[in-house]
Each structure stands twice: as C-alpha cells, then as structure tokens.
Scaffold this active site. Sequence first.
Site, PDB file in Angstrom:
ATOM      1  N   HIS A  98       0.825  -1.204   0.000  1.00  0.00           N
ATOM      2  CA  HIS A  98       0.000   0.000   0.000  1.00  0.00           C
ATOM      3  C   HIS A  98       0.868   1.268   0.000  1.00  0.00           C
ATOM      4  CE1 HIS A  98      -3.483   2.553   1.051  1.00  0.00           C
ATOM      5  NE2 HIS A  98      -2.601   3.230   1.774  1.00  0.00           N
ATOM      6  N   GLU A  99       1.864   1.297   0.877  1.00  0.00           N
ATOM      7  CA  GLU A  99       2.709   2.489   0.983  1.00  0.00           C
ATOM      8  C   GLU A  99       3.559   2.666  -0.284  1.00  0.00           C
ATOM      9  OE1 GLU A  99       1.778   4.360   3.265  1.00  0.00           O
ATOM     10  OE2 GLU A  99       0.775   2.845   4.503  1.00  0.00           O
ATOM     11  N   HIS A 111       1.651   4.670  -2.837  1.00  0.00           N
ATOM     12  CA  HIS A 111       1.808   6.107  -2.589  1.00  0.00           C
ATOM     13  C   HIS A 111       3.179   6.573  -3.088  1.00  0.00           C
ATOM     14  CE1 HIS A 111      -1.770   6.816  -0.184  1.00  0.00           C
ATOM     15  NE2 HIS A 111      -1.440   5.922   0.720  1.00  0.00           N
TER      16      HIS A 111
HETATM   17 ZN   LIG Z   1      -2.633   5.211   2.173  1.00  0.00          ZN
END
Ligand SMILES: [Zn+2]
Length: 152
Positions: free
Chosen positions: A70-71, A74
């Site tokens: 997830h990170e 980003h």
């Molecule tokens: Zn996030």
Amino acid sequence: MIQLNNNELQQLTESISKSLFNKPFKHKAYFNNRLRTTGGRYLLKSHNIEINNKQYKFYGKEAVVEIIKHELCHYHLHLEGKGYQHRDKDFKSLSKLTGAPRYCTPIETYEERVNHIYKCNNCGKQFKRIRKVNIRKMVCGYCNGNLSESID
Ligand SMILES: [Zn+2]
Ligand SMILES: [Zn+2]
C-alpha cells in the site's frame, strides 16, 4: 516469531518494490512504534515509509507485506508526479494492479480478512492469520508456547 528489524524491513520493502512494481525503492523503510491508528505511512517530504510494528507482532509478516504494498503505491505514484492519494484514479488502478489494500488502515481491513485464530496453550494470547499456519512450527511470540487453532 521474532520481530523483524529495520534492516530486514528495508530489504523486504526493496524486494517487494522490485518484484511487484518493477521499480527500485531508493529511500528508507523503518518501524515507528508511535503509530497508533494506521499500519503504516508514507512521508511526502522524506519519501520514507514507516511501518507500525504492532502490525507484525499481532498479525505477522503477511500483514506487514500488505502495508508495504500500500505504501509503495503512494511512494511510486508520488515520485512519478501521478495521483498518489486514495481517491485518485492512478492510485485506485495501481493498488488494483498490485493487489495492495486501498486504504491506510489495514489493521482494520486485515481484521476483516482473518480466517484462522490461534491461541497459545501456555499464556492464552490469540494470534489472527489470513492463511493457515503450521502450528508444529509456529510458536507463541510472547512466551514460545505451543499454539492450537481456535474457532470463534
Ligand atoms: Zn494510504
Ligand atoms: Zn504464549
């Protein structure tokens, strides 16, 4: 179950970045004990990734891997000047493509996906896992006791 150290977390992040995103992770990934509500966060200024170490303690390596994915969504989108926020189209499609959870609160989303609950025969602590684990190999992270699967 031994706590991952920052070095191992760094290597894990680099290898997920390479294998899943096909791009290098050139910044730092480390545990931050003070994170409370999120499993991890990406820092826009330093480009570093912080991971909540409670995540590993309670849910194991596979939960940490989910947050790293997830990170990294980003991270890569931000560095490439694309839409890096949860509501952005770029973010939605990249998280779908890589199989990363779409939100920063994987502690809750993980909870919902738990299929197996193990209990320490010695101290009674519970461990939640998405996938079945080998209870002949895995022991309690708190007291090294043997585990048994329990059903709620
Ligand atoms: Zn996030
Ligand atoms: Zn125990």
